[in-house]
Motif scaffolding. Sequence first.
Motif, PDB file in Angstrom:
ATOM      1  N   ALA A  59       1.082   4.478  12.254  1.00  0.00           N
ATOM      2  CA  ALA A  59       1.398   5.388  11.151  1.00  0.00           C
ATOM      3  C   ALA A  59       2.751   6.054  11.356  1.00  0.00           C
ATOM      4  CB  ALA A  59       0.298   6.441  11.018  1.00  0.00           C
ATOM      5  N   LYS A  60       3.055   6.384  12.604  1.00  0.00           N
ATOM      6  CA  LYS A  60       4.349   6.992  12.917  1.00  0.00           C
ATOM      7  C   LYS A  60       5.476   5.985  12.768  1.00  0.00           C
ATOM      8  CE  LYS A  60       6.735   9.601  16.552  1.00  0.00           C
ATOM      9  NZ  LYS A  60       6.618  10.172  17.929  1.00  0.00           N
ATOM     10  N   GLU A  61       5.247   4.775  13.272  1.00  0.00           N
ATOM     11  CA  GLU A  61       6.279   3.730  13.213  1.00  0.00           C
ATOM     12  C   GLU A  61       6.622   3.365  11.767  1.00  0.00           C
ATOM     13  OE1 GLU A  61       6.709  -1.061  14.157  1.00  0.00           O
ATOM     14  OE2 GLU A  61       5.061   0.084  15.056  1.00  0.00           O
ATOM     15  N   LYS A  62       5.587   3.231  10.945  1.00  0.00           N
ATOM     16  CA  LYS A  62       5.790   2.799   9.560  1.00  0.00           C
ATOM     17  C   LYS A  62       6.008   3.964   8.597  1.00  0.00           C
ATOM     18  CE  LYS A  62       5.235  -1.557  10.557  1.00  0.00           C
ATOM     19  NZ  LYS A  62       6.334  -2.530  10.416  1.00  0.00           N
ATOM     20  N   LYS A  63       5.922   5.181   9.129  1.00  0.00           N
ATOM     21  CA  LYS A  63       6.121   6.381   8.312  1.00  0.00           C
ATOM     22  C   LYS A  63       5.167   6.398   7.114  1.00  0.00           C
ATOM     23  CE  LYS A  63      11.003   7.125   9.502  1.00  0.00           C
ATOM     24  NZ  LYS A  63      11.086   6.112  10.576  1.00  0.00           N
ATOM     25  N   TYR A  64       3.884   6.234   7.419  1.00  0.00           N
ATOM     26  CA  TYR A  64       2.890   6.251   6.345  1.00  0.00           C
ATOM     27  C   TYR A  64       2.966   7.562   5.567  1.00  0.00           C
ATOM     28  CZ  TYR A  64       0.308   2.102   7.980  1.00  0.00           C
ATOM     29  OH  TYR A  64      -0.072   0.832   8.326  1.00  0.00           O
ATOM     30  N   PRO A  65       3.094   7.504   4.233  1.00  0.00           N
ATOM     31  CA  PRO A  65       3.118   8.727   3.441  1.00  0.00           C
ATOM     32  C   PRO A  65       1.715   9.199   3.069  1.00  0.00           C
ATOM     33  CG  PRO A  65       3.544   6.851   2.024  1.00  0.00           C
ATOM     34  CD  PRO A  65       3.396   6.300   3.428  1.00  0.00           C
ATOM     35  N   PHE A  66       0.707   8.441   3.472  1.00  0.00           N
ATOM     36  CA  PHE A  66      -0.692   8.732   3.124  1.00  0.00           C
ATOM     37  C   PHE A  66      -1.511   8.925   4.398  1.00  0.00           C
ATOM     38  CE2 PHE A  66       0.275   4.153   2.875  1.00  0.00           C
ATOM     39  CZ  PHE A  66      -0.457   3.686   3.957  1.00  0.00           C
ATOM     40  N   PRO A  67      -2.685   9.518   4.291  1.00  0.00           N
ATOM     41  CA  PRO A  67      -3.537   9.658   5.476  1.00  0.00           C
ATOM     42  C   PRO A  67      -4.088   8.303   5.911  1.00  0.00           C
ATOM     43  CG  PRO A  67      -4.691  10.450   3.532  1.00  0.00           C
ATOM     44  CD  PRO A  67      -3.283  10.186   3.111  1.00  0.00           C
ATOM     45  N   ILE A  73       0.841  -1.196   0.000  1.00  0.00           N
ATOM     46  CA  ILE A  73       0.000   0.000   0.000  1.00  0.00           C
ATOM     47  C   ILE A  73       0.879   1.251   0.000  1.00  0.00           C
ATOM     48  CG2 ILE A  73      -1.695   1.317   1.339  1.00  0.00           C
ATOM     49  CD1 ILE A  73      -2.782  -1.420   2.329  1.00  0.00           C
ATOM     50  N   ILE A  74       1.948   1.224   0.775  1.00  0.00           N
ATOM     51  CA  ILE A  74       2.899   2.334   0.788  1.00  0.00           C
ATOM     52  C   ILE A  74       3.487   2.540  -0.609  1.00  0.00           C
ATOM     53  CG2 ILE A  74       5.154   3.080   1.644  1.00  0.00           C
ATOM     54  CD1 ILE A  74       4.424   1.717   4.327  1.00  0.00           C
ATOM     55  N   GLU A  75       3.830   1.437  -1.258  1.00  0.00           N
ATOM     56  CA  GLU A  75       4.423   1.520  -2.598  1.00  0.00           C
ATOM     57  C   GLU A  75       3.423   2.047  -3.622  1.00  0.00           C
ATOM     58  OE1 GLU A  75       5.862  -2.417  -3.192  1.00  0.00           O
ATOM     59  OE2 GLU A  75       7.540  -2.184  -1.790  1.00  0.00           O
ATOM     60  N   LEU A  76       2.140   1.682  -3.477  1.00  0.00           N
ATOM     61  CA  LEU A  76       1.116   2.223  -4.377  1.00  0.00           C
ATOM     62  C   LEU A  76       1.060   3.743  -4.274  1.00  0.00           C
ATOM     63  CD1 LEU A  76      -1.928  -0.225  -4.012  1.00  0.00           C
ATOM     64  CD2 LEU A  76      -0.597   0.202  -6.081  1.00  0.00           C
ATOM     65  N   ASP A  77       1.098   4.250  -3.040  1.00  0.00           N
ATOM     66  CA  ASP A  77       1.046   5.695  -2.861  1.00  0.00           C
ATOM     67  C   ASP A  77       2.284   6.368  -3.446  1.00  0.00           C
ATOM     68  OD1 ASP A  77      -0.338   8.064  -1.456  1.00  0.00           O
ATOM     69  OD2 ASP A  77       1.711   8.170  -0.693  1.00  0.00           O
ATOM     70  N   LYS A  78       3.439   5.790  -3.184  1.00  0.00           N
ATOM     71  CA  LYS A  78       4.682   6.381  -3.686  1.00  0.00           C
ATOM     72  C   LYS A  78       4.715   6.407  -5.208  1.00  0.00           C
ATOM     73  CE  LYS A  78       7.648   5.420   0.309  1.00  0.00           C
ATOM     74  NZ  LYS A  78       8.832   4.665   0.814  1.00  0.00           N
ATOM     75  N   LYS A  79       4.143   5.379  -5.824  1.00  0.00           N
ATOM     76  CA  LYS A  79       4.172   5.285  -7.285  1.00  0.00           C
ATOM     77  C   LYS A  79       3.129   6.173  -7.945  1.00  0.00           C
ATOM     78  CE  LYS A  79       4.098   1.985 -11.098  1.00  0.00           C
ATOM     79  NZ  LYS A  79       4.154   0.542 -11.476  1.00  0.00           N
ATOM     80  N   PHE A  80       1.925   6.227  -7.365  1.00  0.00           N
ATOM     81  CA  PHE A  80       0.815   6.858  -8.074  1.00  0.00           C
ATOM     82  C   PHE A  80       0.376   8.219  -7.543  1.00  0.00           C
ATOM     83  CE2 PHE A  80       0.249   2.320  -9.158  1.00  0.00           C
ATOM     84  CZ  PHE A  80       0.324   2.445 -10.541  1.00  0.00           C
ATOM     85  N   ARG A  81       0.826   8.599  -6.348  1.00  0.00           N
ATOM     86  CA  ARG A  81       0.422   9.912  -5.822  1.00  0.00           C
ATOM     87  C   ARG A  81       0.853  11.024  -6.758  1.00  0.00           C
ATOM     88  NH1 ARG A  81       2.741  11.520  -0.049  1.00  0.00           N
ATOM     89  NH2 ARG A  81       4.461  10.449  -1.090  1.00  0.00           N
TER      90      ARG A  81
END
Length: 203
Positions: free
Chosen positions: A110-118, A73-81
């Motif tokens: 969210a803090k631990e995994k450094k979520y780039p999305f809400p 999910i993190i990679e989806l955001d990084k690729k498509f945001r």
Amino acid sequence: MKKIILLLVLAFSAFISQAQNATLKAGDPAPDFKLKNVDGKEISFASYPKAKGFIVVFTCNTCPYAVAYEQRIIELDKKFRSQGYPVIAINPNDPEASKADSFDKMQDLAKEKKYPFPYLYDAGQKVTDQYGAKHTPHLFIVSKSAKGNVIEYVGAIDNDPEGTKAEKTKYAEEAIAALQSNKKPAVTQTKEIGCTVKRKAKA
């Protein structure tokens, strides 16, 4: 006779509840929402005025499948945001039924995994019910159109819930690639695989 009437009422109520919570499908309008993010700010589709669409994923802290898909999910955001399709994650679990899915625990993760999305808290599971999300994770790809926000794909992120396949069918990525080419996704629905949404017991 009273027992028969009671059973009929209960059956009808169950039918109505199921109908109200039917999972949205491709072509349906995507309900907007305004939910609290882990940073305390409220997020809605309007928070992304330049977006072409959205990757809405119902996920949580606790489900092993959600954990397995976390990095994807993190990679989806990084690729498509940057391409106009940001991830918006929503936790559908009731914290009374799943204490490790409380807002505080969401903030910690969210803090631990450094979520780039809400990562949004769905109080009362209202948005969960509007979308008919049944499992974690459960993905909805949304596109903007002249008629508003529209569901384009519903289901699994890919066909590899265990994360063990060398080659996998990336449903989410293929759907977005089609939309970017001004086409409809070839596959608009797959079976989501995950844990059921956790609800508190009714009194």
